[in-house]
Scaffold this active site. Structure first.
Site, short mmCIF file in Angstrom:
data_model
loop_
_atom_site.label_atom_id
_atom_site.label_comp_id
_atom_site.label_asym_id
_atom_site.label_seq_id
_atom_site.Cartn_x
_atom_site.Cartn_y
_atom_site.Cartn_z
NE ARG A 51 -0.39 -57.31 -11.37
CZ ARG A 51 -1.61 -56.95 -11.93
NH1 ARG A 51 -2.24 -55.85 -11.53
NH2 ARG A 51 -2.08 -57.77 -12.74
CE1 TYR A 103 22.25 -45.04 -3.27
CE2 TYR A 103 20.07 -45.13 -4.47
CZ TYR A 103 21.08 -45.68 -4.14
OH TYR A 103 21.40 -47.01 -4.49
CG ASP A 175 14.94 -40.77 0.50
OD1 ASP A 175 14.88 -41.55 1.59
OD2 ASP A 175 15.40 -41.28 -0.60
CE LYS A 200 19.87 -49.11 1.68
NZ LYS A 200 19.20 -48.27 0.59
#
Ligand code: PLP
Length: 386
Positions: A51, A103, A175, A200
């Site tokens: 982690r 978005y 972004d 993406k």
């Protein structure tokens, strides 16, 4: 890959290749381990628990940080986790300025955190100088930018916004999902943070959900990495390995995909069933000059209006070929999405109307298929409109 600084395409293809593995592996092995043996009392061998840090995740982070020109990166479980990681640094007295046409998932997250009192948010048209000036007068802590925007492909001037935001004492996050570092490097334009849905273009094969935040400054990076470890919003080693595999071909994929996108945009604008076509690569797109100045390509995303509205949309999506009706973008296969009922449904009708996202709008992610097949597939859809 050692020696002097390399070109971005070389970093994408080869960062971390043949880096001294015990067996001489050219590709870094996948470290599917949750934990690491200590060398002895209070002494790790570099890693302790996955982690906190993992070699597969670290190599992806290092590669993306080099491509974006940042101090380092945090790899997250999704693009939304990456956006949320940046927002996690804010407090109840802070204001965020966000684009009114971002978005839908980002919009929903900003609203949800505002409604819980985590910070305040103002959604504005960031291309409107007066609106920006009024919003900056509110002393924001963060200006969140998305350019080109999803789905309307609006382009804003990152250098100008970053300079004004800095003067007002705000940090700037961009972004960069729609372009990837192959086509735009927001840190070089003044951003403090770059956010990606690596789902993406960066992964590029529609088989991993992931995200990344790249920080320009080492102290900011440490704060983000700390919080990602506190909350566990980190990306999995396997997903990181897969995503780095996608990064290897990023530059060639995006070059061909954007060539196909220009051909598609040029075809669409000549069709009688089609109204406006939004592609920054078209010379008469309102953001063309800014895009040409701050990007090194126009990307493979575009959207367009069908004159017949929702009825035409239904006929089109039922008959279109080659393009698959699906959410997401940036993969090697072409996709068509209807923002009002799919990607931007979470925004609600009123916010969509304010942002200019109409019911006749379709968004395309253009892939690597043959240009003539792409155009033929769209022609099949348009031909079915009564
Ligand atoms: N940012 C943009 C511009 C997006 O298009 C998306 C997803 O479509 C996201 C963020 C969220 O990414 P993810 O779906 O990986 O959580």
């Amino acid at each position: 890959m050692t020696g002097k600084a390399k070109q971005p395409a070389t970093i994408a293809a080869a960062n971390g290749v043949a880096a001294g593995d015990r067996f001489g592996a050219v590709v870094q092995p996948l470290y599917l381990t949750s934990t690491f043996a200590f060398a002895g009392y209070d002494k790790t061998q570099g890693y302790d628990y996955s982690r906190s840090a993992n070699p597969s995740r670290d190599l992806l982070a290092e590669t993306l940080a080099k491509l974006e020109g940042g101090a380092g990166a945090v790899i997250t479980a999704s693009g939304m986790a990456a956006v949320d990681l940046v927002l996690s640094q804010l407090g109840p007295d802070d204001l965020v300025i966000a684009p009114h046409d971002c978005y839908g998932g980002t919009y929903r997250l900003l609203e949800a955190r505002r409604d819980r009192g985590h910070f305040d948010v103002a959604f504005i048209d960031q291309g409107d100088d007066a609106a920006m000036a009024a919003a900056l007068a509110g002393a924001p802590a963060l200006v969140f930018v998305e350019t080109p925007s999803n789905p309307l492909m609006r382009v804003v001037d990152v250098r100008r916004i970053a300079a004004r935001a800095k003067a007002a004492g705000a940090k700037v996050a961009v972004d960069n999902t729609f372009l990837s570092p192959a086509l735009q490097q927001p840190i070089s334009l003044g951003a403090d943070f770059v956010v990606h849905s690596t789902t993406k273009f960066i992964n590029g094969h529609s088989d991993v959900v992931g995200g990344a935040v790249i920080a320009a400054d080492a102290q900011d990076l440490a704060a983000l990495a700390h919080w990602a470890n506190v909350t566990g919003a980190i990306g999995a080693p396997f997903d990181s390995y897969m995503t780095l595999r996608g990064v290897r071909t990023l530059f060639v994929r995006i070059a061909q995909q954007q060539a196909n996108a220009l051909a598609v945009a040029t075809f669409l604008r000549a069709q009688p069933q089609v109204g406006a076509v939004y592609y920054p690569g078209l010379a008469d797109h309102p953001g063309h000059a800014i895009a040409a100045a701050q990007q090194s390509g126009f990307g493979a995303m575009l959207s367009f209006e069908l004159r017949g509205g929702p009825a035409a949309v239904r006929q089109f999506v039922e008959a279109v070929e080659v393009f698959t009706l699906a959410e997401s973008l940036g993969g090697v296969e072409s996709l068509v999405a209807h923002p009002a009922t799919m990607t931007h449904a979470a925004m609600g009708a009123e916010a969509r109307a304010a942002a200019g996202i109409g019911d006749g709008l379709l968004r395309l992610s253009v892939g690597l298929e043959d240009e003539n097949d792409l155009i033929g597939g769209l022609a099949a859809g348009l031909g079915a409109i009564a």
